[in-house]
Design a protein around this motif. Sequence first.
Motif, PDB file in Angstrom:
ATOM      1  N   THR A   2      -2.396   1.947  95.891  1.00 16.55           N
ATOM      2  CA  THR A   2      -3.559   1.422  97.116  1.00 16.55           C
ATOM      3  C   THR A   2      -4.247   1.971  96.595  1.00 16.55           C
ATOM      4  OG1 THR A   2      -2.585   1.769  99.472  1.00 16.55           O
ATOM      5  CG2 THR A   2      -4.990   0.922  99.764  1.00 16.55           C
ATOM      6  N   GLU A   3      -5.290   0.505  96.295  1.00 19.60           N
ATOM      7  CA  GLU A   3      -6.840   0.486  95.841  1.00 19.60           C
ATOM      8  C   GLU A   3      -8.070   0.237  96.870  1.00 19.60           C
ATOM      9  OE1 GLU A   3      -7.569  -1.827  92.475  1.00 19.60           O
ATOM     10  OE2 GLU A   3      -6.197  -1.003  90.895  1.00 19.60           O
ATOM     11  N   ARG A   4      -9.436   1.251  96.480  1.00 24.88           N
ATOM     12  CA  ARG A   4      -9.892   1.139  97.563  1.00 24.88           C
ATOM     13  C   ARG A   4     -11.595   0.656  97.124  1.00 24.88           C
ATOM     14  NH1 ARG A   4      -9.992   2.044 103.387  1.00 24.88           N
ATOM     15  NH2 ARG A   4     -11.551   1.922 104.025  1.00 24.88           N
ATOM     16  N   PRO A   5     -11.690  -0.330  96.240  1.00 28.76           N
ATOM     17  CA  PRO A   5     -13.268  -0.354  95.571  1.00 28.76           C
ATOM     18  C   PRO A   5     -14.245  -0.257  96.256  1.00 28.76           C
ATOM     19  CG  PRO A   5     -11.385  -3.068  95.582  1.00 28.76           C
ATOM     20  CD  PRO A   5     -10.540  -1.492  96.474  1.00 28.76           C
ATOM     21  N   PRO A   6     -14.941   0.253  95.402  1.00 26.20           N
ATOM     22  CA  PRO A   6     -15.364   0.433  94.172  1.00 26.20           C
ATOM     23  C   PRO A   6     -14.430   1.980  93.528  1.00 26.20           C
ATOM     24  CG  PRO A   6     -17.532   0.666  95.194  1.00 26.20           C
ATOM     25  CD  PRO A   6     -16.829   0.588  96.683  1.00 26.20           C
ATOM     26  N   LEU A   7     -14.520   1.016  92.470  1.00 24.30           N
ATOM     27  CA  LEU A   7     -13.796   2.107  91.566  1.00 24.30           C
ATOM     28  C   LEU A   7     -14.706   3.116  90.718  1.00 24.30           C
ATOM     29  CD1 LEU A   7     -10.507   0.319  90.682  1.00 24.30           C
ATOM     30  CD2 LEU A   7     -10.780   1.464  92.625  1.00 24.30           C
ATOM     31  N   PRO A   8     -14.063   4.665  90.499  1.00 26.93           N
ATOM     32  CA  PRO A   8     -15.057   5.170  89.568  1.00 26.93           C
ATOM     33  C   PRO A   8     -14.606   4.397  87.660  1.00 26.93           C
ATOM     34  CG  PRO A   8     -12.735   6.473  90.316  1.00 26.93           C
ATOM     35  CD  PRO A   8     -12.839   4.956  90.931  1.00 26.93           C
ATOM     36  N   PRO A   9     -15.511   5.067  87.433  1.00 29.56           N
ATOM     37  CA  PRO A   9     -16.701   5.234  86.878  1.00 29.56           C
ATOM     38  C   PRO A   9     -17.668   4.857  87.620  1.00 29.56           C
ATOM     39  CG  PRO A   9     -16.237   4.696  84.914  1.00 29.56           C
ATOM     40  CD  PRO A   9     -14.794   4.319  85.707  1.00 29.56           C
ATOM     41  N   ALA A  37      -9.721   5.988 103.889  1.00 27.54           N
ATOM     42  CA  ALA A  37     -10.137   6.270 102.654  1.00 27.54           C
ATOM     43  C   ALA A  37      -9.800   7.678 101.784  1.00 27.54           C
ATOM     44  CB  ALA A  37     -11.833   6.229 103.171  1.00 27.54           C
ATOM     45  N   TYR A  38      -8.945   8.302 101.626  1.00 27.67           N
ATOM     46  CA  TYR A  38      -8.404   9.314 101.325  1.00 27.67           C
ATOM     47  C   TYR A  38      -7.579   9.253 101.422  1.00 27.67           C
ATOM     48  CZ  TYR A  38     -13.052  10.438 104.409  1.00 27.67           C
ATOM     49  OH  TYR A  38     -14.234  11.006 104.363  1.00 27.67           O
ATOM     50  N   THR A  39      -6.902  10.018  99.898  1.00 30.34           N
ATOM     51  CA  THR A  39      -5.513  10.366  99.449  1.00 30.34           C
ATOM     52  C   THR A  39      -4.953  11.426 100.831  1.00 30.34           C
ATOM     53  OG1 THR A  39      -6.635  12.258  97.936  1.00 30.34           O
ATOM     54  CG2 THR A  39      -6.317  10.731  97.059  1.00 30.34           C
ATOM     55  N   GLU A  40      -3.531  10.805 100.192  1.00 28.89           N
ATOM     56  CA  GLU A  40      -2.842  11.164 101.040  1.00 28.89           C
ATOM     57  C   GLU A  40      -2.697  12.553 101.095  1.00 28.89           C
ATOM     58  OE1 GLU A  40      -0.727  10.294 103.429  1.00 28.89           O
ATOM     59  OE2 GLU A  40      -0.585   8.361 103.111  1.00 28.89           O
ATOM     60  N   ASP A  41      -3.095  13.548 100.237  1.00 36.81           N
ATOM     61  CA  ASP A  41      -3.146  14.453  99.307  1.00 36.81           C
ATOM     62  C   ASP A  41      -4.268  15.350  99.931  1.00 36.81           C
ATOM     63  OD1 ASP A  41      -3.731  14.180  97.642  1.00 36.81           O
ATOM     64  OD2 ASP A  41      -2.352  15.002  96.533  1.00 36.81           O
ATOM     65  N   CYS A  42      -5.650  14.625 100.562  1.00 38.42           N
ATOM     66  CA  CYS A  42      -6.804  15.530  99.983  1.00 38.42           C
ATOM     67  C   CYS A  42      -7.145  15.965 100.706  1.00 38.42           C
ATOM     68  CB  CYS A  42      -7.512  14.446 101.147  1.00 38.42           C
ATOM     69  SG  CYS A  42      -9.328  14.186 100.782  1.00 38.42           S
ATOM     70  N   GLU A  43      -8.220  17.134 100.092  1.00 37.76           N
ATOM     71  CA  GLU A  43      -8.415  18.078 100.429  1.00 37.76           C
ATOM     72  C   GLU A  43     -10.598  17.842 100.870  1.00 37.76           C
ATOM     73  OE1 GLU A  43      -9.035  20.791  97.419  1.00 37.76           O
ATOM     74  OE2 GLU A  43      -7.010  20.459  96.300  1.00 37.76           O
ATOM     75  N   TRP A  44     -10.717  19.159 102.194  1.00 32.37           N
ATOM     76  CA  TRP A  44     -11.131  18.797 103.031  1.00 32.37           C
ATOM     77  C   TRP A  44     -11.968  20.018 103.457  1.00 32.37           C
ATOM     78  CZ3 TRP A  44     -12.755  15.559 107.920  1.00 32.37           C
ATOM     79  CH2 TRP A  44     -13.125  14.260 107.567  1.00 32.37           C
ATOM     80  N   ARG A  45     -13.301  20.362 103.298  1.00 29.48           N
ATOM     81  CA  ARG A  45     -14.309  21.464 104.420  1.00 29.48           C
ATOM     82  C   ARG A  45     -14.795  20.614 104.783  1.00 29.48           C
ATOM     83  NH1 ARG A  45     -18.622  24.411 104.218  1.00 29.48           N
ATOM     84  NH2 ARG A  45     -19.234  22.785 101.918  1.00 29.48           N
ATOM     85  N   ASN A  46     -15.004  21.350 105.886  1.00 33.33           N
ATOM     86  CA  ASN A  46     -15.848  20.394 107.266  1.00 33.33           C
ATOM     87  C   ASN A  46     -16.522  21.868 107.750  1.00 33.33           C
ATOM     88  OD1 ASN A  46     -16.822  17.414 107.812  1.00 33.33           O
ATOM     89  ND2 ASN A  46     -16.637  19.338 109.841  1.00 33.33           N
ATOM     90  N   ARG A  47     -17.325  22.557 107.712  1.00 30.90           N
ATOM     91  CA  ARG A  47     -17.826  23.278 108.067  1.00 30.90           C
ATOM     92  C   ARG A  47     -17.120  24.406 107.667  1.00 30.90           C
ATOM     93  NH1 ARG A  47     -21.891  21.565 112.669  1.00 30.90           N
ATOM     94  NH2 ARG A  47     -21.310  19.292 112.472  1.00 30.90           N
ATOM     95  N   ASP A  48     -16.588  24.956 108.343  1.00 30.54           N
ATOM     96  CA  ASP A  48     -15.533  26.539 107.940  1.00 30.54           C
ATOM     97  C   ASP A  48     -14.116  25.603 108.025  1.00 30.54           C
ATOM     98  OD1 ASP A  48     -15.318  26.196 111.141  1.00 30.54           O
ATOM     99  OD2 ASP A  48     -15.987  28.181 111.468  1.00 30.54           O
ATOM    100  N   ARG A  49     -13.826  24.612 108.566  1.00 26.64           N
ATOM    101  CA  ARG A  49     -12.371  24.397 108.642  1.00 26.64           C
ATOM    102  C   ARG A  49     -12.062  23.907 107.167  1.00 26.64           C
ATOM    103  NH1 ARG A  49     -11.102  21.501 113.790  1.00 26.64           N
ATOM    104  NH2 ARG A  49      -9.372  20.936 113.068  1.00 26.64           N
ATOM    105  N   GLY A 115      -9.955   4.877  93.417  1.00 24.89           N
ATOM    106  CA  GLY A 115     -11.049   5.312  94.049  1.00 24.89           C
ATOM    107  C   GLY A 115     -10.871   5.070  96.013  1.00 24.89           C
ATOM    108  N   LEU A 116      -9.559   6.049  96.107  1.00 21.75           N
ATOM    109  CA  LEU A 116      -9.477   6.973  97.320  1.00 21.75           C
ATOM    110  C   LEU A 116     -10.202   8.431  96.998  1.00 21.75           C
ATOM    111  CD1 LEU A 116      -5.846   6.437  98.173  1.00 21.75           C
ATOM    112  CD2 LEU A 116      -8.121   5.183  99.394  1.00 21.75           C
ATOM    113  N   MET A 117     -11.012   9.017  97.766  1.00 22.62           N
ATOM    114  CA  MET A 117     -11.346  10.090  97.810  1.00 22.62           C
ATOM    115  C   MET A 117     -10.131  11.366  98.301  1.00 22.62           C
ATOM    116  SD  MET A 117     -14.505  11.638 100.151  1.00 22.62           S
ATOM    117  CE  MET A 117     -15.136  10.343 100.292  1.00 22.62           C
ATOM    118  N   ARG A 118     -10.431  12.223  97.160  1.00 26.15           N
ATOM    119  CA  ARG A 118      -8.908  13.616  96.771  1.00 26.15           C
ATOM    120  C   ARG A 118      -9.817  14.721  97.453  1.00 26.15           C
ATOM    121  NH1 ARG A 118      -7.368  12.513  90.732  1.00 26.15           N
ATOM    122  NH2 ARG A 118      -9.509  13.100  90.379  1.00 26.15           N
TER     123      ARG A 118
END
Length: 138
Positions: A2-9, A37-49, A115-118
């Motif tokens: 799946t693509e999610r434009p706009p794409l990098p760079p 909007a995120y990849t299946e294996d996306c890494e997040w840090r949100n505050r302390d989580r 274009g998905l956030m990883r």
Amino acid sequence: MTERPPLPPFTEETARRKVRAAEDAWNTRDPDVVALAYTEDCEWRNRDRFLHGRDEIRAFLREKWARELDYRLRKELWAWAGNRISVRFEYESRDRDGQWWRSYGNEQWEFADNGLMRRRYASINDVPISPSDRRIAR
């Protein structure tokens, strides 16, 4: 894939479009919409989580918006280079007791080629406000 434009760079114009698309999605307060909007294996840090993958992101967002009522967000492009974008943001919400909050923060985003956030790393601070101090309109 799946693509999610706009794409990098990203250019300034495409980075601004990416930020606006994220703001619009988050303001739906729909975890299923936002998680796409995120990849299946996306890494997040949100505050302390620390979260990994779309399923954890969806669960986190359901929990968040059950707690942060009448949520409304604004994002602003801070910087961009290649496949990365930094934003500053603020949002307002109220808790179940009726206390309004304004939350300020910064996010660092890294995107896959499609274009998905990883990666998303967010630092956030909260300030109690009175209803008359609200400035983010619906």
